[in-house]
Motif scaffolding. Sequence first.
Motif, PDB file in Angstrom:
ATOM      1  N   ASP A   1       0.704  -1.318  -0.070  1.00  0.00           N
ATOM      2  CA  ASP A   1      -0.032   0.061   0.136  1.00  0.00           C
ATOM      3  C   ASP A   1       0.885   1.438  -0.175  1.00  0.00           C
ATOM      4  O   ASP A   1       1.843   1.310   0.243  1.00  0.00           O
ATOM      5  N   PRO A   2       0.140   2.480  -0.507  1.00  0.00           N
ATOM      6  CA  PRO A   2       1.161   3.605  -0.356  1.00  0.00           C
ATOM      7  C   PRO A   2       1.199   3.938   1.059  1.00  0.00           C
ATOM      8  O   PRO A   2       0.771   3.693   2.089  1.00  0.00           O
ATOM      9  N   GLU A   3       2.128   4.821   1.233  1.00  0.00           N
ATOM     10  CA  GLU A   3       2.798   5.371   2.860  1.00  0.00           C
ATOM     11  C   GLU A   3       1.622   6.285   3.403  1.00  0.00           C
ATOM     12  O   GLU A   3       0.826   6.911   2.237  1.00  0.00           O
ATOM     13  N   TYR A   4       1.508   6.109   4.684  1.00  0.00           N
ATOM     14  CA  TYR A   4       0.620   7.111   5.474  1.00  0.00           C
ATOM     15  C   TYR A   4       1.097   8.475   5.402  1.00  0.00           C
ATOM     16  O   TYR A   4       2.181   8.724   5.007  1.00  0.00           O
ATOM     17  N   PRO A   5       0.276   9.546   5.669  1.00  0.00           N
ATOM     18  CA  PRO A   5       0.811  10.891   5.891  1.00  0.00           C
ATOM     19  C   PRO A   5       1.569  10.984   6.936  1.00  0.00           C
ATOM     20  O   PRO A   5       1.672  10.458   7.925  1.00  0.00           O
ATOM     21  N   HIS A   6       2.742  12.277   6.563  1.00  0.00           N
ATOM     22  CA  HIS A   6       3.666  12.452   7.654  1.00  0.00           C
ATOM     23  C   HIS A   6       3.499  13.916   7.929  1.00  0.00           C
ATOM     24  O   HIS A   6       2.898  14.804   7.121  1.00  0.00           O
ATOM     25  N   TYR A   7       3.862  14.222   9.177  1.00  0.00           N
ATOM     26  CA  TYR A   7       4.058  15.732   9.699  1.00  0.00           C
ATOM     27  C   TYR A   7       4.979  16.105  10.371  1.00  0.00           C
ATOM     28  O   TYR A   7       5.727  15.189  10.936  1.00  0.00           O
ATOM     29  N   THR A   8       5.219  17.354  10.421  1.00  0.00           N
ATOM     30  CA  THR A   8       6.443  17.621  11.204  1.00  0.00           C
ATOM     31  C   THR A   8       6.094  19.047  11.917  1.00  0.00           C
ATOM     32  O   THR A   8       4.997  19.745  11.752  1.00  0.00           O
ATOM     33  N   ARG A   9       7.061  19.600  12.480  1.00  0.00           N
ATOM     34  CA  ARG A   9       6.784  20.958  13.427  1.00  0.00           C
ATOM     35  C   ARG A   9       6.561  22.034  12.521  1.00  0.00           C
ATOM     36  O   ARG A   9       6.987  21.798  11.196  1.00  0.00           O
ATOM     37  N   PRO A  10       5.723  22.952  12.581  1.00  0.00           N
ATOM     38  CA  PRO A  10       5.010  23.177  13.925  1.00  0.00           C
ATOM     39  C   PRO A  10       3.799  22.297  14.134  1.00  0.00           C
ATOM     40  O   PRO A  10       3.090  21.986  12.982  1.00  0.00           O
ATOM     41  N   ALA A  11       3.254  22.047  15.204  1.00  0.00           N
ATOM     42  CA  ALA A  11       2.275  20.891  15.531  1.00  0.00           C
ATOM     43  C   ALA A  11       0.953  21.694  14.964  1.00  0.00           C
ATOM     44  O   ALA A  11      -0.001  21.069  14.843  1.00  0.00           O
TER      45      ALA A  11
ATOM     46  N   ARG B   1      -4.198  21.462  12.554  1.00  0.00           N
ATOM     47  CA  ARG B   1      -3.448  20.692  13.734  1.00  0.00           C
ATOM     48  C   ARG B   1      -2.870  19.269  13.063  1.00  0.00           C
ATOM     49  O   ARG B   1      -3.790  18.738  12.476  1.00  0.00           O
ATOM     50  N   VAL B   2      -1.844  18.842  13.705  1.00  0.00           N
ATOM     51  CA  VAL B   2      -1.444  17.696  13.479  1.00  0.00           C
ATOM     52  C   VAL B   2      -2.180  16.704  14.093  1.00  0.00           C
ATOM     53  O   VAL B   2      -2.389  16.841  15.174  1.00  0.00           O
ATOM     54  N   PRO B   3      -2.717  15.618  13.581  1.00  0.00           N
ATOM     55  CA  PRO B   3      -3.349  14.551  14.242  1.00  0.00           C
ATOM     56  C   PRO B   3      -2.814  14.268  15.770  1.00  0.00           C
ATOM     57  O   PRO B   3      -1.714  14.122  15.776  1.00  0.00           O
ATOM     58  N   GLU B   4      -3.761  14.326  16.755  1.00  0.00           N
ATOM     59  CA  GLU B   4      -3.354  14.224  18.103  1.00  0.00           C
ATOM     60  C   GLU B   4      -2.883  12.880  18.432  1.00  0.00           C
ATOM     61  O   GLU B   4      -1.663  12.885  19.066  1.00  0.00           O
ATOM     62  N   VAL B   5      -3.093  12.017  17.842  1.00  0.00           N
ATOM     63  CA  VAL B   5      -2.345  10.542  18.044  1.00  0.00           C
ATOM     64  C   VAL B   5      -0.851  10.501  17.983  1.00  0.00           C
ATOM     65  O   VAL B   5      -0.130  10.195  18.614  1.00  0.00           O
ATOM     66  N   LEU B   6      -0.326  11.392  16.743  1.00  0.00           N
ATOM     67  CA  LEU B   6       1.000  11.610  16.339  1.00  0.00           C
ATOM     68  C   LEU B   6       1.675  12.201  17.719  1.00  0.00           C
ATOM     69  O   LEU B   6       2.975  12.086  17.677  1.00  0.00           O
ATOM     70  N   LEU B   7       1.129  12.822  18.362  1.00  0.00           N
ATOM     71  CA  LEU B   7       1.588  13.843  19.324  1.00  0.00           C
ATOM     72  C   LEU B   7       1.862  12.998  20.791  1.00  0.00           C
ATOM     73  O   LEU B   7       2.450  13.188  21.670  1.00  0.00           O
TER      74      LEU B   7
END
Length: 231
Positions: free
Chosen positions: A181-191, A197-203
């Motif tokens: 499958d394709p990769e999941y989305p990524h996030y970096t700073r700022p939150a 907002r970056v999805p809470e679960v990743l924090l």
Amino acid sequence: MEIDVFTLFPEWFAWFTAQRHVGNALADGVRLACVNYREHTPLSAGQVDDTPFGGGAGMLLRVDVVESALRARYGVDPVELPRRRRVIALAPSGRLLDDALVDELAGEGALTLLCGRYEGFDERIVEHFASEEVSIGRYVLSGGELAAMVLCDALLRKRPGALGDERSSAEESFSASLGGDPEYPHYTRPAEHRGWRVPEVLLSGHHERIAQWRRERSRERAERLRGSVGR
Ligand code: ADE
């Protein structure tokens, strides 16, 4: 690993090999060499191509020219070559390049890439000198050079250490560890940026929940891709 690229435009590869990740691979034992068909043509005035028998637009790379370049490089009759190394003719109608094929090719000790130009190859080149044809997509480029660079880039990032973090290439889009499958989305700073907002679960620091969230997003993307195929 040794990669030989046969092309009419070796200077295009100077830009490619000057990129840092490619340079790192070269410093780490990959050898990438370009062979210019034109330097080996047996024909006068540097001729390398000709018009198609039966008529039609464009020019084809000649079989005698490609034979001469392969002989000069390997010192054998090129019909022997596919038994010794994978010889890939880059062509729009070939096997589509995907992660599984990249993995397969990354395991080879030596590769030969044949770039076509104009309308492509005289079919006898593919039939007698190549082990296979590979395409980077169902569209026609003006030659195989960009396709060869795409293939090399995808191969070189599979090498241990190429990305600075072993996990990066193991768990990327379409890899076996993501079930293709394709990769999941990524996030970096700022939150948070403009209220996004970056999805809470990743924090959360909760590794299992993060892994589950990523698997779900990855599957969602796969579903979306399946839905868009053929549109
Ligand atoms: N040469 C021209 N078009 C191509 C493509 N789509 N893939 C590989 N090689 C090519």
